[in-house]
Design a protein around this motif. Structure first.
Motif, PDB file in Angstrom:
ATOM      1  N   GLY A 174       0.807  -1.211   0.000  1.00 23.85           N
ATOM      2  CA  GLY A 174       0.000   0.000   0.000  1.00 23.85           C
ATOM      3  C   GLY A 174       0.840   1.260   0.000  1.00 23.85           C
ATOM      4  N   ALA A 175       1.954   1.238   0.732  1.00 21.62           N
ATOM      5  CA  ALA A 175       2.853   2.395   0.753  1.00 21.62           C
ATOM      6  C   ALA A 175       3.427   2.647  -0.633  1.00 21.62           C
ATOM      7  CB  ALA A 175       3.977   2.173   1.764  1.00 21.62           C
ATOM      8  N   HIS A 176       3.755   1.553  -1.359  1.00 20.02           N
ATOM      9  CA  HIS A 176       4.261   1.701  -2.732  1.00 20.02           C
ATOM     10  C   HIS A 176       3.182   2.294  -3.640  1.00 20.02           C
ATOM     11  CE1 HIS A 176       8.079  -0.133  -1.962  1.00 20.02           C
ATOM     12  NE2 HIS A 176       7.568  -1.292  -1.618  1.00 20.02           N
ATOM     13  N   LEU A 177       1.958   1.868  -3.463  1.00 20.60           N
ATOM     14  CA  LEU A 177       0.866   2.395  -4.288  1.00 20.60           C
ATOM     15  C   LEU A 177       0.698   3.893  -4.067  1.00 20.60           C
ATOM     16  CD1 LEU A 177      -1.580   2.124  -6.162  1.00 20.60           C
ATOM     17  CD2 LEU A 177      -2.941   1.482  -4.155  1.00 20.60           C
ATOM     18  N   LEU A 178       0.680   4.320  -2.826  1.00 18.98           N
ATOM     19  CA  LEU A 178       0.512   5.748  -2.535  1.00 18.98           C
ATOM     20  C   LEU A 178       1.660   6.557  -3.107  1.00 18.98           C
ATOM     21  CD1 LEU A 178      -0.904   5.701   1.114  1.00 18.98           C
ATOM     22  CD2 LEU A 178      -2.135   6.100  -1.022  1.00 18.98           C
ATOM     23  N   GLU A 179       2.863   5.982  -3.091  1.00 15.28           N
ATOM     24  CA  GLU A 179       4.016   6.680  -3.674  1.00 15.28           C
ATOM     25  C   GLU A 179       3.851   6.809  -5.179  1.00 15.28           C
ATOM     26  OE1 GLU A 179       7.117   9.015  -3.306  1.00 15.28           O
ATOM     27  OE2 GLU A 179       6.173   8.010  -1.590  1.00 15.28           O
ATOM     28  N   GLN A 180       3.290   5.759  -5.818  1.00 12.68           N
ATOM     29  CA  GLN A 180       3.037   5.820  -7.253  1.00 12.68           C
ATOM     30  C   GLN A 180       2.028   6.906  -7.600  1.00 12.68           C
ATOM     31  OE1 GLN A 180       2.652   1.154  -7.522  1.00 12.68           O
ATOM     32  NE2 GLN A 180       2.556   1.970  -9.588  1.00 12.68           N
ATOM     33  N   LEU A 181       1.049   7.095  -6.717  1.00 13.32           N
ATOM     34  CA  LEU A 181      -0.030   8.052  -6.997  1.00 13.32           C
ATOM     35  C   LEU A 181       0.302   9.474  -6.548  1.00 13.32           C
ATOM     36  CD1 LEU A 181      -3.153   5.904  -6.004  1.00 13.32           C
ATOM     37  CD2 LEU A 181      -2.064   6.144  -8.243  1.00 13.32           C
ATOM     38  N   ARG A 182       1.401   9.645  -5.815  1.00 14.55           N
ATOM     39  CA  ARG A 182       1.728  10.972  -5.267  1.00 14.55           C
ATOM     40  C   ARG A 182       1.821  12.053  -6.353  1.00 14.55           C
ATOM     41  NH1 ARG A 182       3.754  12.159  -0.379  1.00 14.55           N
ATOM     42  NH2 ARG A 182       4.302   9.977  -0.040  1.00 14.55           N
ATOM     43  N   PRO A 183       2.475  11.774  -7.509  1.00 17.56           N
ATOM     44  CA  PRO A 183       2.560  12.835  -8.525  1.00 17.56           C
ATOM     45  C   PRO A 183       1.203  13.302  -9.036  1.00 17.56           C
ATOM     46  CG  PRO A 183       4.155  11.094  -8.985  1.00 17.56           C
ATOM     47  CD  PRO A 183       3.250  10.572  -7.912  1.00 17.56           C
ATOM     48  N   PHE A 184       0.197  12.431  -8.991  1.00 16.45           N
ATOM     49  CA  PHE A 184      -1.147  12.849  -9.391  1.00 16.45           C
ATOM     50  C   PHE A 184      -1.718  13.860  -8.403  1.00 16.45           C
ATOM     51  CE2 PHE A 184      -5.723  12.022  -8.522  1.00 16.45           C
ATOM     52  CZ  PHE A 184      -6.239  12.642  -9.644  1.00 16.45           C
ATOM     53  N   VAL A 185      -1.462  13.651  -7.132  1.00 15.87           N
ATOM     54  CA  VAL A 185      -2.030  14.525  -6.094  1.00 15.87           C
ATOM     55  C   VAL A 185      -1.233  15.817  -5.986  1.00 15.87           C
ATOM     56  CG1 VAL A 185      -2.710  14.671  -3.667  1.00 15.87           C
ATOM     57  CG2 VAL A 185      -2.736  12.458  -4.843  1.00 15.87           C
ATOM     58  N   TYR A 186       0.082  15.680  -5.880  1.00 18.42           N
ATOM     59  CA  TYR A 186       0.937  16.839  -5.630  1.00 18.42           C
ATOM     60  C   TYR A 186       1.793  17.122  -6.858  1.00 18.42           C
ATOM     61  CZ  TYR A 186      -0.369  16.114  -0.755  1.00 18.42           C
ATOM     62  OH  TYR A 186      -1.071  15.973   0.415  1.00 18.42           O
ATOM     63  N   ARG A 187       1.505  18.235  -7.522  1.00 18.98           N
ATOM     64  CA  ARG A 187       2.235  18.612  -8.721  1.00 18.98           C
ATOM     65  C   ARG A 187       3.549  19.297  -8.337  1.00 18.98           C
ATOM     66  NH1 ARG A 187      -2.382  18.544 -12.159  1.00 18.98           N
ATOM     67  NH2 ARG A 187      -3.337  16.584 -11.499  1.00 18.98           N
TER      68      ARG A 187
END
Length: 983
Positions: A293-306
């Motif tokens: 789950g931590a890896h998934l959130l890291e993958q999605l971070r660029p979508f949330v924080y530009r």
């Protein structure tokens, strides 16, 4: 976040409690049990009355299970806060007693009874004021986490026994579901009757093995997810655990229940919408495979924080708020304390607006809890202290009201009641004697939230009176019509606005309209440009030099066409746009920096900070704190943070210089402090990387170095005279044993270690990234110059300076000082410097060498038209005067100071105390070595030359002025030069 004290238990409320207590006794008697509530001692008895009067849900649960309250009371759980993990451990123990033969229905019953008991406990502590808001939200969130994760892990092996174990197609490892908690659950802020928003994902596609028949992983986890939702959400005779909402997943209710990581990433990259970014801020792994789950959130971070400043987030939040307001009006929900004006959602929007705008660059904003975000907004200067305090007070009050509303019947409501009795109960639960006094305070806090919300989220045009046109409106037809506009009318409008060359201004605007870059911009980018340019023209038309302002700002506009969020920033912040026009018109250097690094636009948002650079210790602290928020292993982020820090503070200094709020000497001070702060952190990063790889080097006494290394600054940085775009003259020195091995697994000798350390430092300073490089570095002043070792030992440096160094190298040593590193090595270096510079010299030979070196420099670098300022035409208006290299200029003053230090420091060691020319001249005056009037002349001439050079640098012009300037200064400097026997 204080709330009023407990309200008195009046006769009416006591009567209600007595009725409930009698009902409980009757129900207990039916079951042959006796809860003996009448035997409870104070204060528990008084608390019992209060809770029974306030919460119908508690009464209902106590009647359903007569022993529940007594057991909670007897265990002491009602009277104390739970330790971390205690609630999860209690549920795990009960699940452990279910036995392997238990089915899903038994799991559901156990979860519901556990949840109901904990809900009673939490309401009890909230109503009796034993728990504050933080404890209540934490307990509710911990309860949800425990129920979700433990239920999942109870169901997973049973599901595998039935369908086989899901394996990853590539890893061949057993797969687990990752359960993301969104919204208030993700932030750890659940309310008393909150639903839970979940998203299900799994790492890899593949198939199950070991079951009766193979299932695709997607199907396996879909069925497992459905079982988990049923265990949590289904309403049975025991109630429910948590209402479960899966609509925040990709494609909402119409999409699959579960997604692979790859599908999740693809969706958010290609189709993720603004509201999904808002939702993802709170995402947290609440169950299943925490590591994956931590890896998934890291993958999605660029979508949330530009990575850039994203002011488009404000427009998205504004749109979301508009939709909510429409729904509120349609359903008559003005009295909803969450969604209505001034409600909880507006406080959340304020915090999340800053997170979405700045969070990509300011990692301290990448956090979930709202109160933590508000504190960070205060600490980092995004919002004033008093605003944050008011928002926190209001938020706390609103959340307490929300809990009071939900404590009554365990219903998910944020609507204020209409019935008089229900209103009286809410007011009483909140600590008020009547509804009117409670509602007055509630209205006050909602009004304050609405006001602050408007300052952050509202459209800037909304402040203008509706009958009054916005200044940009008159420029809209000119821009939107573009080349199709009546050219004569356009030129007339531009002339009327003060443009001296209206034809050129019109040509530039048409050029922007026709630029190839604009043709490649998507629709939303074009819309943002169309909204921005009329505002820009309105702002430029108010400037004294609109032609200059337009010419210098348009390159920035073209540079950000593909990153139109920057245009939104300027559209949303009229003050920032005004500062942009002022600064670009004043300095092409600033305009060029802005166009090359648009991230600097962030600095325009705070005018007070823009024109008030911090002091040296504040600079160092700010940079240190910024780097501490970045993971140690993330070198790319560290390098970007260093570069952005340098760009931002360089802009502040340039802006302050242009505005006249920072005199020349302070400009150099700040630029030098900035370099020192950066060098200290660069040395620290390079040292950590080297030690991690090779271990620590050793000193001659066997002790480990820490770090026994210094960065020495020469030239402008050594003399505290840095200018805009100055490079750094550096020398590296260590105090270790060059032959001793480091103490790491991949050991190397000390000489290798420090050479690589030096190379690492240069790499960190000079590597080009998207934010440029930190500094150009010149290492040619090290012993033996470009052919010498990159890093010298103290002993080698000492020997070279005593036996091999040329006089010009000793001149350079006058301005040398430690910038970063070990104090002990710095002390040793300073002793060498003083020894070398303080040795007695034969004056005639020294004069000849200094004068000879100066003559070579004039021949090579001075103005050829005037023989470096020595020809008869040197003082004419048509002749150039090179401020630095011509006779009577900056270098003449520097050489005289260096000559004086070499000539006289043997008898006057005080000359070695400072490395900057101004203070060395003061020491020469104090020692009587140069006459006071001559010292004043040299100091004033030096400052005047440097001030002129700085102004020219900000205009991106060479350091050359007309020959008819600075006559007195040049004559005076040449006279003193000759009086010292130098020419």
């Amino acid at each position: 976040m204080n709330r009023p004290a407990l309200a008195a238990l009046t006769e009416a409320w006591q009567s209600r409690a007595d009725w409930a207590l009698q009902a409980l006794d009757e129900r207990a008697a039916e079951d042959g049990e006796r809860a003996a509530y009448h035997a409870w001692q104070a204060p528990a008895r008084e608390q019992l009355n209060r809770v029974l009067a306030g919460s119908d849900f508690v009464v209902e649960q106590a009647r359903r299970l007569p022993a529940m309250l007594a057991n909670l009371h007897g265990s002491g759980w009602l009277a104390r806060a739970l330790a971390a993990g205690e609630l999860r451990a209690a549920l795990a123990a009960q699940l452990g007693e279910l036995g392997e033969q238990a089915d899903d229905d038994q799991l559901g019953a156990l979860l519901r009874n556990f949840r109901n008991a904990q809900q009673v406990r939490i309401i009890w502590r909230d109503v009796t004021r034993q728990a504050d808001l933080a404890e209540t939200c934490r307990d509710l969130s911990d309860l949800a986490d425990a129920c979700i994760d433990l239920a999942y892990h109870w169901l997973y092996p049973k599901h595998c026994a039935q369908f086989g174990t899901p394996l990853g197609r590539y890893s061949q490892q057993a797969q687990h579901l990752v359960i993301l908690g969104m919204g208030k659950l993700g932030a750890g802020e659940l309310n008393l009757s909150s639903d839970i928003d979940l998203i299900f994902a799994y790492p890899e596609g593949g198939e199950t093995e070991g079951g009766r028949r193979s299932l695709d992983n997607q199907e396996f986890f879909t069925r497992l997810g459905q079982r988990l939702i049923k265990a949590l959400d289904a309403h049975t005779v025991d109630g429910f655990v948590f209402r479960t909402d899966m609509r925040l997943r990709p494609y909402g209710s119409s999409g699959p229940l579960v997604y692979s990581f790859a599908a999740m990433e693809q969706y958010y990259q290609d189709q993720g919408r603004d509201w999904e970014r808002y939702a993802m801020i709170k995402a947290r792994v609440v169950g299943g495979d925490a590591v994956a789950g931590a890896h998934l959130l890291e993958q999605l971070r660029p979508f949330v924080y530009r990575r850039y400043l994203d002011f488009s987030a404000i427009e998205a939040l504004r749109t979301m708020k508009g939709l909510i307001q429409q729904e509120v009006q349609r359903r008559g929900m003005a009295q909803n304390i969450k969604l209505g004006a001034g409600g909880i959602r507006e406080v959340e929007f304020i915090a999340q607006a800053f997170q979405l705008i700045h969070g990509g660059r300011d990692l301290s904003l990448q956090q979930r809890p709202l109160l933590g975000v508000l504190d960070t907004l205060c600490d980092q200067g995004y919002l004033p202290d008093d605003v944050v305090s008011e928002l926190k007070e209001a938020y706390g009050f609103l959340r307490y009201v929300e809990h009071a509303l939900q404590a009554v019947a365990d219903q998910q409501t944020q609507m204020l009641p209409e019935a008089p009795e229900a209103r009286a109960r809410i007011a009483w639960l909140m600590g008020y004697s009547d509804w009117a006094s409670f509602y007055d305070d509630l209205a006050h806090w909602r009004e304050r939230v609405a006001w602050h919300f408007a300052q952050v989220i509202a459209d800037p045009d909304d402040d203008a009176p509706k009958a009054q046109a916005h200044p940009a409106d008159e420029w809209q037809p000119l821009w939107l019509s573009g080349p199709n506009q009546d050219e004569a009318a356009a030129l007339e409008q531009l002339r009327d606005a003060g443009f001296a060359d209206a034809d050129e201004a019109w040509r530039k605007l048409c050029g922007l309209q026709a630029s190839p870059a604009l043709r490649q911009v998507q629709r939303v980018g074009r819309e943002r440009l169309d909204a921005f340019v009329p505002r820009l023209l309105a702002q430029i038309s108010e400037h004294a030099q609109p032609d200059l302002a337009l010419a210098r700002v348009l390159p920035l506009v073209e540079a950000v066409l593909r990153r139109s969020a920057y245009l939104v920033l300027l559209t949303e912040n009229p003050g920032a746009l005004q500062q942009l026009v002022i600064l670009c018109a004043a300095s092409p250097y600033i305009a060029a920096q802005m166009a090359r690094y648009p991230l600097l636009l962030d600095e325009l948002l705070n005018e007070g900070r823009l024109y008030s650079p911090p002091q040296a210790d504040e600079l160092a602290s700010e940079l240190r704190q910024r780097l501490l928020r970045i993971p140690e292993e993330d070198l790319e982020q560290q390098m970007e943070a260093l570069r952005h820090f340098k760009l931002a503070h360089s802009l502040r200094v340039a802006a302050s210089e242009v505005a006249g709020t920072l005199p020349l000497m302070k400009v150099s001070d700040y630029l030098t402090w900035l370099a020192e702060a950066i060098l200290r952190e660069v040395l620290n990063l390079a040292w950590q990387q080297m030690v991690l790889r090779h271990g620590r080097p050793r000193r001659a006494d066997g002790g480990v170095c820490d770090p026994d290394f210094i960065i020495v600054g020469y030239g402008k940085v050594g003399g505290i005279e840095l200018g805009h775009s100055s490079d750094l003259d550096l020398v590296f020195i260590h105090g270790a044993d060059p032959q001793a091995e480091t103490d790491g697994e991949r050991s190397i000798d000390g000489a290798q270690f420090f050479t690589r350390l030096g190379q690492r430092i240069i790499h960190l300073l000079t590597t080009q990234t998207t934010s440029g490089q930190l500094y150009e570095v010149d290492m040619r002043l090290r012993p033996s110059g470009a052919s010498g070792l990159l890093v010298s030992s103290l002993a080698a440096f000492h020997k070279y300076q005593q036996l091999e160094a040329w006089t010009w190298e000793h001149q350079a040593l006058v301005r040398a000082r430690m910038l970063a590193g070990s104090e002990s090595v710095a002390t040793a270096f300073e002793a060498i410097r003083c020894e070398v510079l303080g040795q007695a010299r034969e004056l005639a030979a020294l004069q000849q060498e200094v004068a000879g070196m100066r003559a070579k420099m004039r021949d090579n670098l001075g103005s050829r038209e005037t023989a470096a300022g020595t020809a008869d035409n040197a003082f004419s208006a048509t002749a150039p005067f090179d401020l630095k290299h011509d006779a009577g200029g900056i270098v003449d003053i520097e050489f005289m100071v260096q000559y004086a230090v070499l000539a006289w420091s043997a008898q006057c060691p005080a000359l070695l105390r400072f490395t900057d020319n101004i203070r060395i001249l003061e020491e020469l005056e104090r020692a009587g070595l140069i006459a006071s009037e001559d010292v004043r002349l040299l100091q004033e001439a030096y400052k005047a030359y440097r001030a002129a050079a700085h102004r020219l640098a900000l205009q991106q012009l060479p350091g050359v002025v007309s020959g008819d300037l600075f006559h007195d200064e040049r004559h005076g400097v040449r006279r003193i030069w000759q009086s010292l026997g130098l020419g």
